[in-house]
Design an enzyme around this catalytic site. Structure first.
Site, PDB file in Angstrom:
ATOM      1  N   LYS A  86      49.207  56.712 -92.704  1.00  0.00           N
ATOM      2  CA  LYS A  86      50.262  55.620 -92.060  1.00  0.00           C
ATOM      3  C   LYS A  86      51.345  56.536 -91.657  1.00  0.00           C
ATOM      4  O   LYS A  86      52.046  57.157 -92.629  1.00  0.00           O
ATOM      5  CB  LYS A  86      50.267  54.464 -92.883  1.00  0.00           C
ATOM      6  CG  LYS A  86      50.926  53.437 -92.283  1.00  0.00           C
ATOM      7  CD  LYS A  86      51.042  52.158 -92.925  1.00  0.00           C
ATOM      8  CE  LYS A  86      51.653  50.977 -92.212  1.00  0.00           C
ATOM      9  NZ  LYS A  86      51.567  49.731 -93.038  1.00  0.00           N
ATOM     10  N   SER A 161      50.794  46.140 -89.930  1.00  0.00           N
ATOM     11  CA  SER A 161      51.257  47.280 -89.332  1.00  0.00           C
ATOM     12  C   SER A 161      50.200  48.319 -89.744  1.00  0.00           C
ATOM     13  O   SER A 161      50.660  49.527 -89.129  1.00  0.00           O
ATOM     14  CB  SER A 161      52.571  47.618 -89.948  1.00  0.00           C
ATOM     15  OG  SER A 161      52.583  47.881 -91.464  1.00  0.00           O
ATOM     16  N   SER A 185      50.024  43.566 -93.872  1.00  0.00           N
ATOM     17  CA  SER A 185      49.595  44.768 -93.031  1.00  0.00           C
ATOM     18  C   SER A 185      48.660  45.403 -93.700  1.00  0.00           C
ATOM     19  O   SER A 185      48.236  46.548 -92.921  1.00  0.00           O
ATOM     20  CB  SER A 185      51.015  45.288 -92.895  1.00  0.00           C
ATOM     21  OG  SER A 185      52.193  44.922 -92.327  1.00  0.00           O
TER      22      SER A 185
END
Length: 483
Positions: A86, A161, A185
């Site tokens: 990420k 996210s 997320s």
């Protein structure tokens, strides 16, 4: 590699299968990494999930991994598996932008703890996955790389996210992913992309470096295409670390064993809308309704019930605003014109907070904890929607309304996820169904305090009974172009 298996097929083996095949030397780490790099090259332009790629470095590390295995060295449980991290997680020597123009050229000199643990377990870094600007919101779009598209409909959101991670998993570009979750997320993009995401108990996965190491709202965790693979990743990510003061002492090995498929006798609460307090679109409710029957068919006692979550909204909004101001407030005065409107708003909300505001949120959360604890004295598992909507139009910043109720801010449509965040309970998103338009819908499974393993067991039983996660997006198949 067995040449009757195409590279696309190899990219949809589970992480558990791939790791075992590499250890048996049925397939090499270099072949596995090369297959995934080929899949990224072919599919990623259609979805924009992986935004920084390091193919030469990955292939070099794969060759080194094969050499170590051939020499008889002990190898980790993720040996040879390609992973894109990420873009909120620092990677030494690899650009980490946070999706912000302020960090567009930033190259960290150290790994985040989750990256460190994945690499130590043998994972090979192939790149970074896309995020919203500064990780704020559940729609992955930013001014550095643009939007990540949903693999099941490229004109829809991939969530966030960890949206890049979710789309990359769905498309076979990586077998495992790391992510983070404040208000959903890890769970929301899992739901939107028909994959699995676990928000672990706070402290289950340590975080370092961290500006607020005593905070428990934000957690790190795993994503994958199966519950077994999520458990495998958690076995690597979990466990104490001296740099993380709230890290739980339970070692990651507690999650390494086979998951249980028997949930007979579990007392299951089903709440389609958290007791009428959270609007949920009809197509989501309809897609999840059969899940209740699945648990009943597995021998569970199922009834509609919901814990009292009063005060959870205030707790989340106060804690998140405080956290945003702490993390990015120092940038606001100088760089306001280069920051998204929602980012500015949330930081300014944090600046308005007073000591009594923070104190009241603490007291409300304490009362919430005890009400939820008492609820789980009567139930073993809580089922509810992950997301209140199906994947929405990618051009929108967030849904304007949910089931006829206007959404005033970019956070409002995530209440079904963020209200669970502040309970501190582990929560799993598992593929559960599709809308008539073919958009994925995830089921959220919430367990008692620190019962992460029990949640994984329940998710595994549901997954085996439904196999919904096996439905791949067209864009990921051989010859698919995403149109």
């Amino acid at each position: 590699m067995n040449h009757t298996v195409t590279t696309t097929d190899l990219c949809f083996w589970t992480a558990t299968e791939l790791a075992a095949a590499i250890r048996r030397r049925d397939v090499s780490a270099r072949e596995v990494v090369a297959a995934h790099l080929e899949q990224i090259e072919r599919v990623n332009p259609a979805v924009n999930a992986i935004v920084t790629l390091v193919p030469e470095r990955a292939l070099e590390q794969a060759a080194e991994a094969d050499a170590r295995l051939a020499a008889g060295a002990d190898v980790g449980p993720l040996h040879g598996l390609p992973v894109a991290h990420k873009d909120l997680h620092d990677t030494a020597g690899i650009r980490t932008t946070y999706g912000s123009p302020l960090f567009a050229d930033r190259v960290p000199d150290r790994d985040h703890l989750v990256v460190e643990r994945l690499r130590r377990a043998g994972a090979i870094t192939v790149g970074k996955t896309n995020v919203p600007e500064l990780g704020m919101g559940s729609h992955t779009v930013n001014p550095v790389f643009g939007a990540t598209r949903n693999p099941y409909d490229p004109f829809r959101s991939a969530g966030g996210s960890s949206g890049g991670a979710g789309a990359a998993l769905a498309c076979g570009m990586q077998p495992l992913a790391d992510g983070s979750d404040t208000g959903g997320s890890l769970r929301n993009p899992a739901s939107f992309n028909n994959v699995v995401g676990l928000r672990p108990s706070p402290g289950r996965v340590p975080s370092w470096p961290d500006k607020a190491p005593w905070g428990q709202l934000s957690v790190k965790g795993p994503m994958a295409r199966t519950v077994t693979d999520v458990a495998l990743a958690l076995s690597v990510l979990a466990g104490p670390d001296p740099r993380s003061p709230l890290a739980l002492e339970t070692p990651g090995s507690a999650f390494a064993g086979p998951l249980e498929g028997d949930v007979r006798g579990l007392r299951v609460a089903w709440s389609p809308d958290l007791g009428g307090t959270v609007p949920v679109d009809a197509e989501v409710r309809d897609a999840l309704r059969p899940a209740v029957d699945v648990f009943a068919s597995l021998g569970c006692e199922v009834e509609e019930a919901c814990p009292d979550l009063s005060g959870a909204d205030e707790v989340f909004l106060v804690q998140r605003a405080w956290q945003m101001e702490l993390a990015y407030g120092s940038l606001l005065d100088e760089h306001r014109h280069r920051m998204a409107t929602d980012v500015v708003w949330n930081i300014e909300e944090g600046r308005k907070l007073t000591g009594p505001d923070l104190g009241r949120a603490q007291m409300l959360q304490a009362a919430l904890f005890h009400r939820v604890r008492e609820f789980f004295e009567s139930y073993d598992l809580l089922l509810l929607p992950v997301s209140q909507v199906a994947p929405f139009d990618i051009r929108l910043p967030y849904p304007a309304s949910v089931d006829g109720t206007p959404m005033e801010t970019y956070l409002d449509w995530m209440r079904s996820a963020y209200l669970i965040s502040v309970t501190g309970c582990p929560a799993l998103s598992v593929p559960a169904g599709f809308t008539p338009a073919g958009l994925p819908v995830g089921l959220q499974m919430v367990g008692p305090h620190r019962q992460d393993r029990a949640v994984l067991d329940a998710g595994y039983a549901f997954e085996r009974a439904t196999r919904t996660g096996e439905r791949r997006p067209t864009v990921a198949s051989a010859g698919g172009d995403g149109t």
